[in-house]
Design an enzyme around this catalytic site. Structure first.
Site, PDB file in Angstrom:
ATOM      1  N   GLU A 177       0.867  -1.439   0.068  1.00  0.00           N
ATOM      2  CA  GLU A 177      -0.094   0.029   0.074  1.00  0.00           C
ATOM      3  C   GLU A 177       0.953   1.173   0.053  1.00  0.00           C
ATOM      4  OE1 GLU A 177      -2.615   0.552   3.313  1.00  0.00           O
ATOM      5  OE2 GLU A 177      -3.528   2.203   2.539  1.00  0.00           O
ATOM      6  N   LYS A 219      -2.280  -1.978  -3.274  1.00  0.00           N
ATOM      7  CA  LYS A 219      -3.447  -1.190  -2.624  1.00  0.00           C
ATOM      8  C   LYS A 219      -3.140   0.305  -3.139  1.00  0.00           C
ATOM      9  CE  LYS A 219      -6.031  -0.342   1.585  1.00  0.00           C
ATOM     10  NZ  LYS A 219      -6.319  -1.117   2.896  1.00  0.00           N
ATOM     11  N   GLY A 287      -9.308   6.429   1.413  1.00  0.00           N
ATOM     12  CA  GLY A 287      -8.433   7.491   1.455  1.00  0.00           C
ATOM     13  C   GLY A 287      -9.119   8.905   1.867  1.00  0.00           C
TER      14      GLY A 287
END
Ligand code: 13P
Length: 367
Positions: A177, A219, A287
């Site tokens: 990520e 990710k 996010g």
């Protein structure tokens, strides 16, 4: 390393149009979200909240894997059943966050480096024995006037690749990520340029650390303008080199459909340029986007491009799945059922988005 085992796990994580549920908030993050809603910030409140999530009836229809935090992977339901058993009984693969957080990077004001490599081999061994089959490490890249620096991108990419190699050695699929943050007034185009540079660097490092690309999940962030980006700036710069995109010519805010299509186009184009075809799945973080926008943007990507892409486009959302449920739960036992319905609804919306079948009308029904 059993390559076939890793490939099978990675494929299972993106199979059946399902996605990942990130429920791995650290104590400070979880407590911050509780505090905003007046929920006590205690171990037991966190346990009760996570029990509400993992016992949601039908969750396994839409969720392939759940990312836990060290505290949560060791917890049980009130009746003593370990969360790990509840998840595996529901057909959900348990995963674990293994980084120890993004810390200020020395000599790099405004930038972070993620820590957690020391002792990681032993921690992974323990988590595997407990039943975790995949792991997560989050690197954070901020955009500002003079950042991100090349050294911050390289240091974070290097750490991600060393983590990924250790995971695979332990038989666990690494969820890699690298998050380019939404905070700031940067344009969509700047986010695109930074995201592409970060992903190129990450894959260079993954290759040099000999990570099996077929046995990992990426990710990433979606490519989005900064939260405080003035609309006219976004329009001018988004047009550079992107002529096939619909370009807005006024400084009005885009309507939702334009926004969704623009984000879908630019995000898929960036991934197409940077992510090798060997990677089985890309599972986006949310996010800080609203739950509905995250679903709509993922839907637009799948609707427009799914048949042409080598990798599955899935989700690994925390806030965009959990937030509505958390707001309903409020720390009260009497709200558990309604919170679970809200959680399942978001999970279903995101499974529909993987199929390109999500519609705004789903938000007006139980989905
Ligand atoms: P959000 O979906 O809330 O961004 O969280 C995803 C995640 O796992 C962050 O590490």
């Amino acid at each position: 390393m059993n390559a076939q085992y890793l490939m099978d796990t990675a494929r299972a994580l993106v199979a059946g149009d399902k996605g990942l549920l990130a429920m791995d908030e650290s104590h400070p993050t979880c407590n911050k979200r509780f505090a905003k809603l007046g929920i006590p910030q205690t171990v037991d409140a966190r346990r009760a909240y996570r029990e509400m999530i993992v016992t949601t009836p039908g969750l396994g229809e839409c969720i392939s894997g759940a990312i836990l935090f060290d505290e949560t992977i060791r917890q049980q339901k009130k009746d003593g059943t370990p969360f790990l058993k509840v998840l595996t009984d529901a057909g959900i693969i348990p995963g674990i966050k293994v980084d120890t957080g993004a810390k200020d990077m020395a000599a790099h004001p405004g930038e972070k480096i993620t820590e957690g490599l020391d002792g990681l081999r032993d921690r992974l061994k323990e988590y595997f024995q407990m039943g975790a089959r995949f792991a997560k490490w989050r690197a954070v890249i901020a955009i500002g006037d003079d950042i991100p620096s090349r050294s911050c991108i390289e240091a974070n990419a290097h750490a991600l690749a060393r983590y990924a190699a250790l995971c695979q050695e332990a038989g666990m699929v690494p969820v890699v990520e690298p998050e380019v943050l939404m905070d700031g007034d940067h344009t969509l185009e700047r986010c695109r340029a930074v995201t592409e540079e970060v992903l190129r660097t990450v894959f260079n490092q993954l290759n040099s650390q000999r990570v099996l690309l077929e046995g990992m999940i990426l990710k990433p962030n979606m490519v989005l303008p900064g939260l405080t980006c003035p609309p006219h700036q976004e329009v001018e710069e988004a047009a550079i080199g992107e002529q096939q995109f619909q370009v807005r010519l006024t400084d009005r805010q885009p309507d939702e459909e334009e926004d969704v299509d623009e984000v879908a186009n630019i995000t898929v184009k960036s991934l197409w340029r940077t992510v090798p075809a060997a990677v089985p799945g890309i599972a986006f973080l949310s996010g800080g986007q609203s739950a509905e926008l995250a679903s709509a943007r993922l839907n637009a990507m799948n609707l427009r491009f799914k048949s042409q892409l080598p990798w599955a486009l899935a989700f690994s959302f925390a806030r965009a799945i959990q937030q509505p449920a958390l707001e309903i739960w409020q720390g009260k036992e009497s709200n558990v059922k309604a919170a679970q319905q809200a959680l399942l609804h978001r999970a279903r919306c995101n499974r529909a988005a993987r199929r390109g079948e999500y519609t705004a009308a789903m938000e007006r029904t139980s989905g």
